[in-house]
Design an enzyme around this catalytic site. Structure first.
Site, PDB file in Angstrom:
ATOM      1  N   ARG A 181       0.851  -1.205  -0.344  1.00  0.00           N
ATOM      2  CA  ARG A 181       0.175  -0.151   0.110  1.00  0.00           C
ATOM      3  C   ARG A 181       0.868   1.288   0.322  1.00  0.00           C
ATOM      4  O   ARG A 181       0.712   2.292  -0.457  1.00  0.00           O
ATOM      5  CB  ARG A 181      -1.083  -0.550   0.878  1.00  0.00           C
ATOM      6  CG  ARG A 181      -2.303  -0.592   1.057  1.00  0.00           C
ATOM      7  CD  ARG A 181      -3.335  -0.769   2.244  1.00  0.00           C
ATOM      8  NE  ARG A 181      -4.298  -1.768   2.045  1.00  0.00           N
ATOM      9  CZ  ARG A 181      -5.306  -1.640   3.052  1.00  0.00           C
ATOM     10  NH1 ARG A 181      -4.998  -1.092   4.307  1.00  0.00           N
ATOM     11  NH2 ARG A 181      -6.348  -2.551   2.814  1.00  0.00           N
ATOM     12  N   LEU A 202      -9.184  -6.049  11.201  1.00  0.00           N
ATOM     13  CA  LEU A 202      -9.694  -6.885  11.960  1.00  0.00           C
ATOM     14  C   LEU A 202      -8.992  -8.518  12.807  1.00  0.00           C
ATOM     15  O   LEU A 202      -9.157  -8.509  13.704  1.00  0.00           O
ATOM     16  CB  LEU A 202     -10.749  -7.362  11.556  1.00  0.00           C
ATOM     17  CG  LEU A 202     -11.424  -5.756  10.434  1.00  0.00           C
ATOM     18  CD1 LEU A 202     -12.556  -6.266   9.645  1.00  0.00           C
ATOM     19  CD2 LEU A 202     -12.114  -5.676  11.577  1.00  0.00           C
TER      20      LEU A 202
END
Length: 605
Positions: free
Chosen positions: A341, A442
């Site tokens: 990213r 998560l």
């Protein structure tokens, strides 16, 4: 006897017993017994409330109702029968950053195409080699069990999330950027919403868990360095109080990406670094705060908040293009759209500086019916702006997305302050290093949230700390009651009425100062940084923090003053960390003239 406290000095960074630098309470008055109940309309049959038992001390306090907070609470209550008080600043417990996650959660089956070592290698590569090996292995090894236990319906008292399955009932998996194999389970394009709603419902339904909404944690309470509670602000009644515990406090209220002008995080209190600010004010150890991850593809609509365009779009074939259709991703990395990213974000940023019309994300070459079924929430959002996922190039910008560093945590979620724990995005576990791999957030929340619970409930050292904390709580409360008995009632009444709770001018000033802070962060502590820019940012942010203190002193019962106060601590902490790190790695990208000599080649990539 518990009393409401109104704090007169924001320079008092945390309440410490027998601490000569701690400011005395400006006023103390008896807590009125009126409590307001508030239901959570989207969650049934159980509901959250604003009622809180201030006399309870044998409970775990958890700050934040996202996946990390609820995982901590559920395992603590279910396995060890310890009562839990979950505190939420929003009006509903689903008002958290976890709710907005789109992509999914890693659930590797470790078949012939995947392995523990393969997942670890992907995490290390994304983190630019800065990840902690023990943390990476912990996630890779423990992750599948924790997902199965907490999210896949293996226990009726945990969550059963309706992830996508094929006709045979097998979980579907997808590929995301920088993953070497498909290993992400998902629910369309709103996995965070599905996971959060179901895990929150499980917490709401548990008899030992009390979720309290509309409650802001203003400071931690430490006595002789052990954490024994927190000071609270109740938004609906505009009152202040203290809550104590000898079991522990867990910070799980998310990250700080909201301190930037462009952020994929929701507006409001959640993403302004509340856990970071609480820890900084309590002198708890922090690390790696300079590594703020910028998501490369946020929808760019002038005058509108950024909207995340999930990593899964690129995993499914979306291309980064200019207005004339030129696909530029391979020009900055061989993996193109599927590079880590931080690299993709810098590529988008650099191309946007060269392209007058900006840059775009295009997946219109895929089947239209399949696209609207796979990404229904994104399509609905785009249609509001007159855009169509199946036809249009989507204007994008990088945007602050995730905090890779934070409060230093070991494998059990312990911090440098005894009896204080951390889980989720607020923590610096060492997992992410310089940049986070997609869909690890998560999973980290589930794994470390569970680990905090296991440690508190089943570790002899934790039990010893709890015995120590019990003594400190009793002594602190006794001291508080003794001080309260000496307070002149007329002074209490005068002090308690000196604040204008409806002063729009203070709220407007706080909001304007917060926008100024966000601009400084975006311009100088953003995707690309320089030493001179960081130096200037630190000066500006220090001045903003002083103004935040002044506003908080004048209006300690306005939400805006809390938001600005926390954001000022979080923003300055990030800028200071960035300024002290001359090595351009991961999400901390420095211009060549700002780097150490050995890092010039890295910075130029």
């Amino acid at each position: 006897m518990i009393f409401v406290q109104t704090l007169s000095s924001v320079s008092k960074q945390t309440i410490r017993r027998r601490c000569p630098t701690a400011a005395p309470f400006a006023s103390l008055r008896r807590l009125q017994s009126r409590q307001l109940s508030k239901s959570c309309p989207t969650l049934t049959p159980a509901a959250a409330s604003t009622a809180i038992n201030l006399h309870q001390k044998s409970h775990l306090i958890v700050v934040g109702t996202g996946v990390a907070g609820c995982s901590t609470a559920l395992v603590t209550a279910e396995k060890y029968s310890i009562p839990v008080t979950l505190l939420c600043a929003g009006s509903t417990p689903t008002d958290c950053n976890s709710y907005w996650a789109q992509g999914g959660i890693i659930y590797p089956t470790y078949s012939s195409d995947d392995s523990v070592d393969s997942l670890m290698a992907d995490i290390f590569r994304a983190g630019d080699g800065l990840c902690d090996a023990d943390a990476v292995r912990k996630l890779a090894v423990e992750g599948p069990h924790r997902v199965k236990e907490l999210l896949l319906g293996n226990s009726q008292n945990y969550a059963n999330v309706p992830f996508e399955r094929d006709d045979n009932g097998k979980l579907k998996v997808c590929l995301e950027a920088s993953h070497s194999a498909p290993r992400i389970i998902y629910r369309a394009d709103h996995s965070g919403k599905a996971i959060t709603e179901h895990i929150v419902q499980a917490a709401l339904s548990h008899p030992l868990i009390n979720i309290v909404t509309d409650t802001i944690v203003s400071d931690l309470i430490l006595s002789n360095n052990v954490c024994i509670g927190a000071t609270l602000f109740h938004k609906l009644t505009k009152t202040h109080s203290s809550i104590f515990t000898h079991v522990g406090v867990t910070l799980a209220s998310g990250g700080l990406a909201g301190v930037y002008t462009h952020s994929t995080n929701p507006p409001g209190f959640n993403a302004l670094g509340s856990s970071t600010a609480l820890a900084v004010r309590a002198n708890v150890d922090m690390a790696d705060l300079e590594y703020v991850q910028f998501h490369p593809t946020a929808l760019r609509i002038p005058g509108e908040p950024c909207f995340l365009l999930t990593e899964a779009l690129r995993g499914e074939g979306a291309k980064l293009v200019t207005s004339d259709g030129y696909s530029f991703a391979k020009s900055f990395h061989p993996m193109g759209e599927l590079a880590p990213r931080d690299i993709v974000a810098r590529g988008v940023y650099a191309q946007s500086q060269q392209s007058e019309d900006g840059v775009f994300l295009d997946i219109s070459h895929r089947d239209a019916q399949w696209l609207t079924g796979r990404f229904p929430s994104i399509q609905r959002k785009l249609l509001q702006y007159g855009l169509d996922l199946t036809k249009d190039k989507l204007p994008i910008t990088p945007a602050a997305h995730y905090t890779c560093g934070g409060i230093v945590s070991d494998s059990n979620g312990c911090t440098s302050a005894p009896n204080l724990y951390v889980a989720g995005e607020a923590a610096r576990t060492g997992l992410h290093g310089g940049n986070r791999l997609a869909s690890t957030s998560l999973l980290e929340a589930v794994v470390w949230g569970s680990s905090v619970a296991e440690y508190i409930g089943n570790n002899s050292q934790a039990k010893s700390v709890q015995d120590w904390a019990k003594y400190e709580v009793d002594a602190f409360v006794a001291d508080q009651n003794e001080r309260t008995a000496k307070v002149d009632e007329s002074n209490c009444n005068a002090s308690s009425t000196s604040y204008n709770y409806n002063d729009k001018k203070d709220e407007e000033r706080a909001a304007a100062t917060l926008q100024q802070l966000k601009s400084v962060m975006w311009d100088h502590v953003g995707v690309v940084r320089s030493k001179s820019g960081l130096e200037g940012a630190c000066v500006s942010l220090f001045d903003i923090q002083k103004e935040a203190h002044e506003i908080y002193n004048q209006a300690p019962s306005t939400v805006g003053s809390f938001m600005l106060r926390d954001a000022s601590y979080a923003g300055l902490a990030v800028a200071n960390a960035a300024l002290q790190n001359n090595q351009s790695r991961g999400a901390h990208y420095l211009t060549e003239e700002s780097c150490d000599a050995d890092d010039e080649q890295v910075a130029a990539m």
